[in-house]
Design an enzyme around this catalytic site. Structure first.
Site: not given
Length: 253
Positions: A135, A181, A213
């Site tokens: 991330c 995502d 995600h």
């Protein structure tokens, strides 16, 4: 951008069970988690683990331990200097990303990554350095994938990467992407493919169906589909380093 800024989905997910086996040290004023391979106390290859917004917490530590189990000294610097998003705030829905993000821009984070690279290369004497970024950390894998800094990169569901940062990478880069995502969207993934082709560097993007995600570090391990995807994303990273960090051994998969 090659991936959008962190959003609400960055502050969601599941805490994993287990007891980290590494140790936290103060490295030049930065708390740093270090996981060492059992049978190689002086490795010539290492992985710098650049975290999501939760910083050094159990999920990241357990992943670092697994990289160490596969022969890689793994180092997690505290990118946020003690100001990471708390897991308790994630669980209660109180995480305030818009208020948090301005204090953690490249001017704040780059020096921590630079110091960690210097520590690994100069103090520990590591000759080849890989980096994983989850991330938030994915941006900094791209920013530091340059000669003399990071040799080989891997990122799972990256956030906040610009087209310029991705286009400037000077080493092999592997990406694990989620089907769902809002940050690394289908369009941005395709744009990233076009950018990576132009870099003339080895690259790979694996797309995992049925996950969102954060799956590679914060999956719900009670869900077989998420558990499988998380494990395969880890295997992807290890295989990439085994291939591109010369002399690496086979993964314990």
């Amino acid at each position: 951008m090659a991936s959008n800024p962190p959003a609400a989905c960055c502050a969601s997910g599941f805490k994993h069970e287990g007891s980290p086996l590494g140790e936290i040290k103060d490295i030049n004023g930065v708390n740093t988690y270090i996981a060492s391979p059992k049978d190689n106390k002086n490795p010539d290859k290492a992985i710098i683990f650049l975290t999501d917004i939760f910083g050094i917490f159990s999920n990241a530590q357990l992943l670092a331990d697994e990289f160490a189990n596969n022969g890689y000294l793994t180092v997690i610097p505290d990118l946020f200097q003690g100001d990471q998003i708390k897991v308790s705030d994630m669980e209660s829905g109180k995480a305030d990303l818009p208020a948090w993000l301005p204090n953690h821009q490249t001017a704040n984070v780059d020096p921590v990554v630079e110091a960690t690279v210097k520590y690994v290369r100069e103090t520990l004497g590591v000759k080849q350095v890989g980096a994983v970024g989850y991330c938030f950390g994915g941006k900094y894998v791209c920013r530091f994938l340059k000669p003399g800094q990071i040799d080989v990169g891997y990122s799972a569901h990256p956030s906040f990467v610009t087209h310029e940062e991705l286009g400037a990478v000077k080493g092999p880069l592997s990406i694990a992407a989620a089907e769902v995502d809002q940050i690394f969207t289908t369009q941005l993934r395709h744009e990233s493919e076009d950018i990576l082709i132009k870099t003339a560097q080895p690259w790979q993007i694996n797309l995992f169906s049925g996950v969102s995600h954060g799956f590679a570090v914060r999956a719900d391990l009670k869900d077989p589909k998420q558990k499988w995807a998380k494990e395969q994303a880890f295997c992807q990273a290890v295989a990439w380093f085994n291939e591109h960090l010369s002399g690496a051994g086979k993964a314990n998969l």
